[in-house]
Design an enzyme around this catalytic site. Sequence first.
Site, mmCIF file in Angstrom:
data_model
loop_
_atom_site.group_PDB
_atom_site.id
_atom_site.type_symbol
_atom_site.label_atom_id
_atom_site.label_comp_id
_atom_site.label_asym_id
_atom_site.label_seq_id
_atom_site.Cartn_x
_atom_site.Cartn_y
_atom_site.Cartn_z
ATOM 1 N N ARG A 38 0.828 -1.667 0.052
ATOM 2 C CA ARG A 38 -0.117 -0.384 -0.001
ATOM 3 C C ARG A 38 0.787 1.132 0.185
ATOM 4 O O ARG A 38 0.336 2.548 -0.562
ATOM 5 C CB ARG A 38 -1.215 0.049 1.087
ATOM 6 C CG ARG A 38 -2.266 1.233 1.798
ATOM 7 C CD ARG A 38 -3.388 0.739 2.481
ATOM 8 N NE ARG A 38 -4.097 1.872 2.599
ATOM 9 C CZ ARG A 38 -4.287 2.502 3.399
ATOM 10 N NH1 ARG A 38 -3.904 2.697 4.541
ATOM 11 N NH2 ARG A 38 -5.390 3.628 3.651
ATOM 12 N N ALA A 72 -6.811 7.554 -0.466
ATOM 13 C CA ALA A 72 -6.409 5.632 -0.632
ATOM 14 C C ALA A 72 -8.182 5.347 0.343
ATOM 15 O O ALA A 72 -7.914 5.629 1.755
ATOM 16 C CB ALA A 72 -4.876 5.446 0.197
ATOM 17 N N SER A 73 -8.646 4.795 -0.055
ATOM 18 C CA SER A 73 -9.602 4.125 1.321
ATOM 19 C C SER A 73 -8.731 3.899 2.406
ATOM 20 O O SER A 73 -7.978 2.753 2.641
ATOM 21 C CB SER A 73 -10.860 3.964 0.532
ATOM 22 O OG SER A 73 -11.741 3.962 -0.823
ATOM 23 N N MET A 74 -9.918 3.695 3.245
ATOM 24 C CA MET A 74 -9.954 3.101 4.295
ATOM 25 C C MET A 74 -9.911 1.457 4.222
ATOM 26 O O MET A 74 -10.507 1.066 3.145
ATOM 27 C CB MET A 74 -11.248 2.892 5.263
ATOM 28 C CG MET A 74 -10.910 2.632 7.139
ATOM 29 S SD MET A 74 -12.063 2.932 7.824
ATOM 30 C CE MET A 74 -12.029 2.251 9.437
#
Length: 383
Positions: A33, A91-93
């Site tokens: 990530r 960046a989504s959870m």
Amino acid sequence: MTPEEQRAALATALTDAGSLPAEWAPAFNSVPRHAFLPDTIWTDEGDEDPECSRSEEPERWMRLAYSDLPIITQWDDGADDGTRSTPTSSASMPTVVAEMLSDLDAEPGHRVLEIGTGTGYNAALLAHRLGAEMVSTVEVDAQVSARARTALRGAGYAPEVVCGDGSLGWGVRAPYDRIMSTVSLRDIPAAWLAQTRPGGVIVSPVSPLFGGGAIVRLTVDGEGAASGRFTRSSAFMVLRQQRYEGEPVEDYLPGDWPGDSEQSWTKLDPEAAIGDDWPAQFACALTLPDVYYRRNGFGEDGWTWWLFDTAVTSWATVDSVPGESRFEVRQSGPRNLWDEVEAAWRWWDDQGRPGFDRFGLTAGREGHTAWLDSPENPVPRQG
Ligand SMILES: C[S@@+](CC[C@H](N)C(=O)[O-])C[C@H]1O[C@@H](n2cnc3c(N)ncnc32)[C@H](O)[C@@H]1O
């Protein structure tokens, strides 16, 4: 901990929480990530400064990359004027990413279209499990798209990265087995229905004007429609073309309040009944798709609720004063907007205050119908 260990710890935590299905765990364990994040990121860690620069705080930056937090990566569509008023890419959870992938139910062999490339992280997860040749992703912002493409290539993934308006889908590789949007919309676009094969699935956040956004999971039929339930609440960024700030109050009320409004009283406190209750807001939103509200604090701890219709014909105010048993209402225009909101809330209350997962949506060429428990039980629309 090394980044690999932090990544594994995040995947384990998501698995233990029941958010990450076993078939997606290898992707979460493999896709780095942090490789999709810019050097400066912003996230809400409580008391800490939301801004974090990799060069100044490398350890914190890496810890944030593998924390279960949404990370803002762009403000104000990239306008670099220092104001930072609206987050426009992120960046989504990780929990949300994992749960949406679970809703998507994609399998090897499926062709998938992602809307909202953002950092490219979710596209990499999809490419890891399904193969890059099966994944297309569309991003409206040219800079964000270019950055994601570079990050994807750098991490060893080469899905098709398209810069364009995702609400039009991407017809070139249609039909898709799955469409997954990571940007929210008011309605499901007709193009997505047309570009998904019969039996295919669309997973998307829906954010109606009145509030209480949720993820919907629709199965497409062979006749241009799709139907399914909402699965969970969500708070995604809104599609660039559908952002709505509301109209200036002067367009509704040219002079001073209370103008020509009529006074009445209600026993329903909007702040207590609707203010912090997402399912209540969602039920009102489904009932009244063209109504929105704003709240103004006044005095010690009271609120004035302002209600407006998008056609700019009517407005209402309700004063929510803690400790009172009745609240002053003012309504102006052909629609009595507070009466409509109160009726919507009472309908929701009468149904046993359903949560998101009892609601569903049927999307078709002739429009959208929200329903409760089954498509035969449409949510009563007002307005
Ligand atoms: C929450 S972010 C997506 C997160 C992303 N999937 C990831 O893994 O990092 C939402 C993205 O949707 C993009 N977006 C907004 N409107 C769009 C549109 N009409 N078409 C495609 N993308 C859009 C935004 O620019 C933003 O990058």
